[in-house]
Design a protein around this motif. Structure first.
Motif, PDB file in Angstrom:
ATOM      1  N   SER A   6      47.917 -54.808  60.625  1.00 24.75           N
ATOM      2  CA  SER A   6      46.765 -54.042  60.148  1.00 24.75           C
ATOM      3  C   SER A   6      45.990 -53.400  61.294  1.00 24.75           C
ATOM      4  O   SER A   6      45.334 -52.363  61.104  1.00 24.75           O
ATOM      5  N   LEU A   7      46.078 -53.986  62.494  1.00 27.44           N
ATOM      6  CA  LEU A   7      45.376 -53.391  63.641  1.00 27.44           C
ATOM      7  C   LEU A   7      45.941 -52.002  63.945  1.00 27.44           C
ATOM      8  O   LEU A   7      45.186 -51.068  64.235  1.00 27.44           O
ATOM      9  N   ILE A   8      47.248 -51.877  63.878  1.00 29.27           N
ATOM     10  CA  ILE A   8      47.872 -50.572  64.127  1.00 29.27           C
ATOM     11  C   ILE A   8      47.562 -49.616  62.989  1.00 29.27           C
ATOM     12  O   ILE A   8      47.302 -48.423  63.203  1.00 29.27           O
ATOM     13  N   GLY A   9      47.538 -50.128  61.752  1.00 26.78           N
ATOM     14  CA  GLY A   9      47.192 -49.274  60.629  1.00 26.78           C
ATOM     15  C   GLY A   9      45.795 -48.708  60.726  1.00 26.78           C
ATOM     16  O   GLY A   9      45.546 -47.571  60.317  1.00 26.78           O
ATOM     17  N   CYS A  10      44.861 -49.477  61.281  1.00 27.83           N
ATOM     18  CA  CYS A  10      43.451 -49.072  61.324  1.00 27.83           C
ATOM     19  C   CYS A  10      43.041 -48.366  62.617  1.00 27.83           C
ATOM     20  O   CYS A  10      42.029 -47.660  62.646  1.00 27.83           O
TER      21      CYS A  10
END
Length: 449
Positions: A94-98
Motif C-alpha cells: 500500500s505504501l507504493i500505491g499511495c
C-alpha cells in the motif's frame, strides 16, 4: 514501440524519467528490474514491495550495483527515498500505491489480496496500473477498469505476455482492414492433472515459482490469458475449456498454415457479425507464439492477400512467433504514462471468466489450495453460464472448504464450498457482479467461514 522509444528518450534528455513502483520481486519481477535499469533510458524503478523484502533488495542490487537500498515502513520514508533518488523496498504494497512521486505501478505477483493492497490505492491516487497478473485481471479486471476510468488513469495488461501480444496483433489486423474472428495462444504442453510435484524439477531448473509453473502446465494460466483477451475484445469461447489441443488433427510440426482450417471447422460456433472467439493450440511449430485468424470481404483485397502469400481465404492467418515477457513490460508503462494507451484492458462487463474444476476426486471437508496447486485447475467459460450455473471463479477458490464430494473434472459452484471470511477479492467480485448485473442469489453470498 516506434513512438515509445523516442518519447522515452525525450524524458531521459529532460532528466524526468518515468518513476515506477513494482509489486513483486520473483522471477519476472527481477527481470523487469534488470530490464528497466539496463535498457530503458527515461524510466526509473524507484521502489519494490514484496513479502520477502530481501528478495526485493536483491532485485535492485542485481540491476543497480553500488547503490544503497533503503528498507522503508512508512509512506513518508518511501517518499523521502524517492526524492533522494535511493531505491526503496518494503513489505507493505500500500505504501507504493499511495506514495507521491510514482507515476505508475507494475503488479507482478499473481496474488489477489496482496496485489489489491497496491492496486486500489494506486488507482485512487492517480497512478497508472500495469498488470502482469492475469489472475487478478481475469477475476475482477472489469471492475478495476471502471474505477481506473473514473480516476482518469490507465489500467492495462502488458506487452510481452501472450494476452498483450495477441491484442497488439489484433490491432494490427484490424488496422489493415481484416476482421479478426479468432485470437489464439500456442502452448507446448496441456495436462490438467499436473501438480507441484510433477513440475518441481522444471521450476527449480529455471528458478521459477512451482505453483506458477504448475498453472502453466495444467491450463489455468492460459485460461486466464484467453479470458482477459475475450474481455478486452468482446470475444467468447466456443465451449468450456475452449476447443484447444489440435482440432484440425494436422501434424503440429507443420507450419501454421493448416490452421486456416481451424475457424472453418468451428464456424457454426461463430456469429458472422460477432467479435469471434478466443482459443489455443498445443504443439504448433514454430512456437511458442500467438496467432489471429481473420476474414476480408472485398474481392480485390482478397486478391492482394493471396498475392502476398496469405492464401485464397476466406480465412487469413497472422502470427507472432514469440512473447518476450519482462523485456517488453516497460513499453507498456511508457504507453500508459506518455500516451494514455492500454495494451489490453476490459471493454466493459466481463465476457469470459475462469471456473475452478476438480483436479482429482475431492472429498467433503477438504480445503482447496488455489491456483497451480493439487486440488483444482481453471477453465474458461462464458459469463452467462457463470451466472446461470453459479460457477466458482478460480480466483476465489483458495481456502474454500468443500461441503460435498466432487468428482474429478467437475466444475465447482458457490454452493459446493464455504469461502474464507474477510478477503478483499471476494468483496470486489461481489461488487463487480452488482455493477454489471451478474449478481448471485443472496444465499450464495452467505457461504463463508
Amino acid at each position: 514501440m516506434i513512438l515509445v522509444d523516442k518519447a522515452l528518450a525525450r524524458r531521459a534528455a529532460e532528466g524526468r524519467p518515468i518513476r515506477v513502483g513494482m509489486i513483486g520481486a520473483g522471477f519476472m519481477g527481477s527481470g523487469i528490474a534488470l530490464q528497466i535499469a539496463k535498457s530503458v533510458p527515461g524510466m526509473q524503478l524507484v521502489a519494490i514491495a514484496a513479502r520477502r523484502t530481501e528478495q526485493a533488495a536483491a532485485a535492485f542490487e542485481a540491476s543497480r550495483t553500488g547503490e544503497t537500498v533503503r528498507h522503508v515502513d512508512s509512506q513518508a520514508e518511501l517518499e523521502a527515498a524517492i526524492v533522494a533518488g535511493e531505491p526503496a523496498v518494503t513489505a507493505d504494497p500500500s505504501l507504493i500505491g499511495c506514495a507521491r512521486g510514482i507515476e505508475a505501478i507494475i503488479e507482478v505477483t499473481g496474488s489477489m489480496d496482496y496485489a489489491l493492497q497496491a492496486v486500489e490505492p494506486a488507482i485512487a491516487t492517480g497512478k497508472h496500473v500495469i498488470l502482469m497478473n492475469a489472475e487478478l485481471d481475469g477475476t475482477i479486471g472489469p471492475l478495476l477498469k471502471k474505477r481506473a476510468d473514473a480516476a482518469g488513469v490507465v489500467l492495462t495488461n502488458c506487452d510481452g505476455d501472450q494476452p498483450g501480444v495477441q491484442m497488439n496483433l489484433i490491432r494490427f489486423v484490424k488496422g489493415i482492414g481484416v476482421k479478426p474472428v479468432l485470437s489464439g495462444n500456442i502452448k507446448a504442453l496441456q495436462d490438467e492433472y499436473r501438480t507441484p510435484e510433477t513440475q518441481r524439477g522444471f521450476a527449480e531448473k529455471w528458478g521459477q515459482n512451482v505453483h506458477m509453473v504448475t498453472s502453466f502446465a495444467d491450463g489455468t494460466k492460459i485460461s486466464y490469458e484467453q479470458a482477459i483477451v475475450a474481455n478486452g475484445t468482446g470475444m467468447r469461447v466456443a465451449r468450456r475449456g475452449m476447443i484447444g489441443i489440435d482440432p484440425t488433427n494436422k501434424n503440429p510440426t507443420l507450419p501454421l498454415r493448416p490452421l486456416e482450417d481451424y475457424v472453418a471447422m468451428f464456424a457454426p460456433h461463430l456469429d458472422p457479425e460477432g467479435p469471434g472467439i478466443v482459443d489455443y493450440i498445443v504443439g504448433a511449430r514454430p512456437g511458442p507464439g500467438v496467432f489471429v485468424i481473420g476474414t476480408h470481404d472485398d474481392p480485390r483485397q482478397k486478391h492482394y492477400l493471396n498475392l502476398y502469400k496469405l492464401g485464397e481465404g476466406p480465412y487469413y492467418l497472422f502470427y507472432t512467433p514469440y512473447h518476450l515477457c519482462h523485456f517488453e513490460v516497460p513499453m507498456t508503462v511508457a504507453r500508459a504514462v506518455l500516451f494514455g494507451d492500454a495494451a489490453l484492458a476490459p471493454l466493459g462487463a466481463p465476457q469470459v471468466g475462469v471456473v475452478a474444476v476438480a483436479k482429482r476426486d475431492l472429498k467433503a471437508g477438504e480445503v482447496l489450495d488455489g491456483i497451480g496447486g493439487f486440488t483444482a485447475y481453471g477453465q474458461c467459460e462464458n459469463m452467462e453460464t457463470f451466472v446461470s450455473e453459479q460457477l466458482l471463479p478460480m480466483g476465489l477458490a483458495e481456502g474454500g472448504v468443500l461441503l460435498r464430494d466432487i468428482p474429478r473434472d467437475q466444475a465447482l459452484t458457490f454452493a459446493d464450498v464455504r469461502l474464507p471470511v474477510g478477503r478483499r477479492i471476494d468483496a470486489l467480485y461481489e461488487e463487480m457482479e452488482r455493477e454489471f448485473g451478474l449478481a448471485r442469489p443472496a444465499e450464495a453470498h452467505a457461504l463463508t467461514v
